[in-house]
Scaffold this active site. Structure first.
Site, short mmCIF file in Angstrom:
data_model
loop_
_atom_site.label_atom_id
_atom_site.label_comp_id
_atom_site.label_asym_id
_atom_site.label_seq_id
_atom_site.Cartn_x
_atom_site.Cartn_y
_atom_site.Cartn_z
N LYS A 201 83.30 10.35 74.52
CA LYS A 201 81.66 10.90 74.67
C LYS A 201 82.29 12.56 74.69
O LYS A 201 82.24 12.62 76.27
CB LYS A 201 81.07 10.23 75.67
CG LYS A 201 79.61 10.13 75.66
CD LYS A 201 78.79 11.46 75.46
CE LYS A 201 78.40 12.36 77.09
NZ LYS A 201 78.05 13.28 76.89
N GLY A 253 85.42 16.16 84.08
CA GLY A 253 84.21 16.74 84.92
C GLY A 253 83.61 16.92 86.30
O GLY A 253 84.69 17.06 86.60
N SER A 254 82.27 16.90 86.77
CA SER A 254 82.35 17.60 87.92
C SER A 254 82.55 16.18 89.00
O SER A 254 82.25 14.80 88.41
CB SER A 254 80.59 17.78 88.27
OG SER A 254 79.94 16.70 87.82
N GLU A 256 81.05 15.34 90.96
CA GLU A 256 79.77 13.97 91.67
C GLU A 256 79.96 13.43 90.85
O GLU A 256 79.62 11.54 91.18
CB GLU A 256 78.26 15.27 91.24
CG GLU A 256 77.41 14.22 92.29
CD GLU A 256 76.03 15.36 91.12
OE1 GLU A 256 76.17 16.76 91.03
OE2 GLU A 256 75.20 15.18 91.44
N GLY A 258 81.74 12.32 88.60
CA GLY A 258 83.19 11.27 89.19
C GLY A 258 83.25 10.63 89.72
O GLY A 258 83.88 9.64 90.01
N GLU A 275 89.92 13.30 85.93
CA GLU A 275 90.24 15.64 86.65
C GLU A 275 88.72 15.96 86.92
O GLU A 275 88.42 16.27 85.79
CB GLU A 275 90.46 15.62 84.96
CG GLU A 275 91.77 15.09 84.22
CD GLU A 275 93.09 15.99 85.07
OE1 GLU A 275 92.70 16.77 86.52
OE2 GLU A 275 94.45 15.04 84.64
N CYS A 309 87.77 24.85 85.61
CA CYS A 309 88.23 24.34 86.65
C CYS A 309 88.80 24.99 87.91
O CYS A 309 88.79 24.27 89.36
CB CYS A 309 88.16 22.31 86.01
SG CYS A 309 89.45 22.22 85.18
N GLU A 406 81.78 25.26 94.31
CA GLU A 406 82.08 25.77 92.51
C GLU A 406 81.04 26.51 92.47
O GLU A 406 80.03 25.76 91.80
CB GLU A 406 83.05 24.41 92.27
CG GLU A 406 83.71 25.29 90.58
CD GLU A 406 84.33 23.67 89.95
OE1 GLU A 406 83.12 22.48 90.02
OE2 GLU A 406 85.07 23.56 89.33
#
Ligand code: NAP
Ligand code: MG
Length: 502
Positions: A201, A253-254, A256, A258, A275, A309, A406
Site C-alpha cells: 500500500k 511511516g510515522s 503515531e 506505527g 521503520e 526520517c 520531527e
C-alpha cells in the site's frame, strides 16, 4: 552576516542568494520520457483491476498543484482480493528454487535501470523532489535493493546456517510518501528473495512509481499475484494491516501510525517491523574539518527538502566553533537552489503537500515565538505549488518544539555543547533513535561516541549515506527491525531452530 532575531535574513544574505525564481516550466525533453495514464487501477493477481469502491482520487505534482492522474481507492474488499491473490501465488513462488527467484529479481533490477530516466521523472513529478536526487539516489538505490537481494535468494541456507530458513507467507507492506519507489523496493526485494508474496500500500500522495513498478514486474514475467499493489488512503492501509491472511506486516511511516499498527496486530500471530520517525543529532567538534562538516550538515537536512526520517535536524556544535560554523552554514544555505524540481541544477524541490507545509510553518512559528533566532535563505519562490526556503534556527534549547518534534522539512535547529559527555546526553535526549552523525578528527572519539549514541545508524564524518548491504533501522520510538543487508533478511524468514541465534 548579521543575525536578526525572528526575522528573515538581511540584505547581505540577499547578495549571496541565487536570485530569482526557477521558473516552473517543465522541460519538455524530460517530460517526454514519461507518459502518465489519466487513471490507474489496482494491481491484483498480475492484472489491472477496477476498484470495487468505484472510486478514484487525484495525485498532484506538488510543484505546480497540477493533477497528474487519478488513482484507485481500494476498500476492504479490494484489499481482501489482493491478499487472496498473494496467498494463491505463495505456494508456487515459495517452492521455486532460490536461483529461479534470483533470476526474477535480477531481471526487475535491470529493467528498472533501463527505465531509470522515466522513473526519475515520474518520481520527481509525483513527489516534488529534485531530478538530481531521483536520478542519482532514489532510482539507482531502488535497483540496488533488487540486485542485492537477488544475491541472497539462493544463499538463504548460508545466511542462516543450520536453521532451515522458510518464507513466512503473505507480507502486507505500508510505505510513506518521502521515498516512494525506494521504500517499495526495500520492502518488496527482501520479501521476494525469501520466497514471500506481497501486498503493498503506497502513500496516498505519491503512488505513481509503485504502480509503474508493476509494469516492470509484468515485463520481468513475475508470476501473477506475487506482488499486488492497492492504492488508497490511511483506511486502505488500516484494512491491509487488519487482514487475517497476513503473516507479516512491514510498516514505514510515522511513529503515531506505527503505534496504531502495533495495536492492530496485537494478539495475532503476525510478525511486525516498524521503520518510524527520527530527530537525528549531528555532533560537530572543534577539531572537525569544518568545511566538510558544513557539506554534511547541508546534505543531512536539506536533502529531499528535509523529508527524511534520518535527517540531521538537530545540529549540536561545540561552543568554541559555534559562531564560525553558523556563519559558514548561512553562506552555504544561501547558495542552495530552490525551485523547478525537473531542472537538473535544482538542489531543493517542492514541499510534498499542503499539509506538510502547514506543519513546517507551525513548528517554525513556534520556534520564533519562543525566542529562537531564525536564519532563512532569501529566495523568491514560485507562486504555485508548495515551497519553503532553507531555514536554520540558532539559540535553540532542548525544550523547544523544533528541537524535540520531527519537522520533516528543511529546518535545522542549532544547539551547543561543551564536553563530549554533554554532547552524548543532548544527542540522546529524544524519544527517537534512528540516526546520528559525528564530526571529529579523532578516531578514538568517534568510537567512544558511537558506542554511546542511542541510534540505529551512526555516520562518522559523513551523513545520509545509504547502501542496500547496510542494515537500516531504529531504536526507541524510531521502531524495530532492519531493512537491508543480512539483518534485513531476518525479518522475512521463519527459522526452524538450530545452533546459531537468529
Ligand atoms: P504516515 O502518515 O505514518 O503514513 C505512512 C503510510 O501509512 C501511508 O501509506 C499512509 O497512508 C498509511 N496509513 C495512515 N494511517 C494508517 C493506519 N491507521 N493504518 C495503516 N496505514 C496507515 O507517514 P507519512 O507522513 O507518509 O511519512 C512520513 C513519516 O515516515 C515520517 O515520520 C518519517 O520519519 C517516516 N519514515 C521513516 C522511515 C524509516 O526508515 N524509519 C523512512 C521513511 C519515512 P496515507 O498516505 O494515505 O495517509
Ligand atoms: Mg503526488
Amino acid at each position: 552576516m548579521a543575525k536578526t532575531k525572528n526575522e528573515a535574513t538581511t540584505e547581505g544574505a540577499r547578495e549571496l542568494t541565487f536570485g530569482g525564481v526557477w521558473n516552473y516550466a517543465p522541460s519538455l525533453e524530460a517530460v517526454d520520457h514519461v507518459t502518465i495514464a489519466k487513471r490507474h487501477d489496482l494491481f491484483v493477481g498480475g492484472e489491472w483491476v477496477k476498484p470495487k469502491s468505484g472510486q478514484w482520487f487525484p495525485t498532484i505534482d506538488p510543484a505546480t498543484e497540477a493533477v497528474l492522474s487519478e488513482v484507485a481507492q481500494a476498500n476492504d474488499k479490494d484489499v481482501d482480493a489482493a491478499v487472496k491473490a498473494a496467498a494463491k501465488a505463495f505456494p508456487a513462488w515459495s517452492r521455486l528454487s532460490g536461483e529461479d527467484r534470483a533470476r526474477f529479481l535480477f531481471r526487475i533490477a535491470r529493467i528498472l535501470l533501463e527505465r531509470a530516466r522515466e522513473f526519475a521523472v515520474l518520481e520527481t513529478l509525483d513527489n516534488g523532489k529534485p531530478i538530481k536526487e531521483t536520478r542519482d539516489v532514489d532510482v539507482p538505490l531502488a535497483a540496488q535493493h533488487f540486485f542485492h537481494h537477488a544475491g541472497w535468494a539462493d544463499k538463504l541456507d548460508l545466511l542462516f546456517p543450520g536453521q532451515s530458513p522458510r518464507p513466512l507467507g503473505v507480507v502486507g507492506q505500508v510505505i510513506p510518501w518521502n521515498f516512494p519507489l525506494l521504500m517499495a523496493a526495500w520492502t518488496i526485494a527482501p520479501a521476494l528473495a525469501a520466497g514471500n508474496t506481497v501486498v503493498l500500500k503506497p502513500a496516498e500522495t505519491s503512488p505513481l512509481t509503485a504502480l509503474r513498478l508493476c509494469e516492470v514486474f509484468q515485463q520481468a514475467g513475475l508470476p501473477p499475484g506475487v506482488v499486488n499493489v492497492v492504492t488508497g488512503d490511511g483506511k486502505t492501509g488500516a484494512a491491509l494491516v487488519r487482514h487475517p491472511g497476513l503473516a507479516k506486516v512491514a510498516f514505514t511511516g510515522s511513529t503515531e501510525v506505527g503505534k496504531e499498527i502495533q495495536r492492530a496486530v496485537a494478539g495475532r500471530m503476525v510478525e511486525l517491523t516498524l521503520e518510524l520517525g527520527g530527530k537525528a543529532a549531528h555532533l560537530v567538534f572543534e577539531d572537525a574539518a569544518l568545511d566538510q562538516a558544513v557539506e554534511g550538515v547541508v546534505r543531512g537536512i536539506f536533502f529531499n527538502q528535509g523529508h527524511v526520517c534520518c535527517a540531521g535536524s538537530r545540529l549540536l556544535v561545540q561552543e568554541s566553533v559555534h559562531d564560525l560554523l553558523v556563519e559558514k552554514l548561512v553562506r552555504r544555505m544561501q547558495r542552495i537552489r530552490v525551485g523547478n524540481p525537473l531542472d537538473k541544477n535544482t538542489d531543493m524541490g517542492a514541499i510534498h503537500s499542503a499539509a506538510q507545509l502547514a506543519r513546517i510553518r507551525e513548528l517554525c512559528d513556534d520556534g520564533e515565538q519562543n525566542g529562537c533566532t531564525k536564519l532563512q535563505a532569501v529566495c523568491e519562490l514560485p507562486s504555485k505549488g508548495h515551497w519553503f526556503p532553507p531555514t536554520m534556527f540558532t539559540g535553540v534549547s532542548m525544550s523547544h518544539r523544533i528541537a524535540r518534534e520531527e519537522v520533516f522539512g528543511p529546518v535545522l535547529s542549532v544547539l551547543t555543547f561543551r564536553t563530549p559527555e554533554e554532547a552524548v546526553e543532548k544527542a540522546n535526549n529524544t524519544s527517537y533513535g534512528l540516526s546520528a552523525g559525528i564530526w571529529t578528527d579523532k578516531g578514538a572519539r568517534i568510537l567512544w561516541l558511537a558506542e554511546r549514541m542511542k541510534a540505529g545508524v551512526v555516520w562518522n564524518n559523513t551523513f545520509n549515506r545509504f547502501d542496500a548491504a547496510s542494515p537500516f533501522g531504529g531504536m526507541k520510538e524510531s521502531g524495530f527491525g532492519r531493512e537491508g543487508g543480512r539483518q534485513g533478511m531476518r525479518a522475512y524468514v521463519r527459522l526452524a531452530g538450530g545452533l546459531l541465534p537468529g
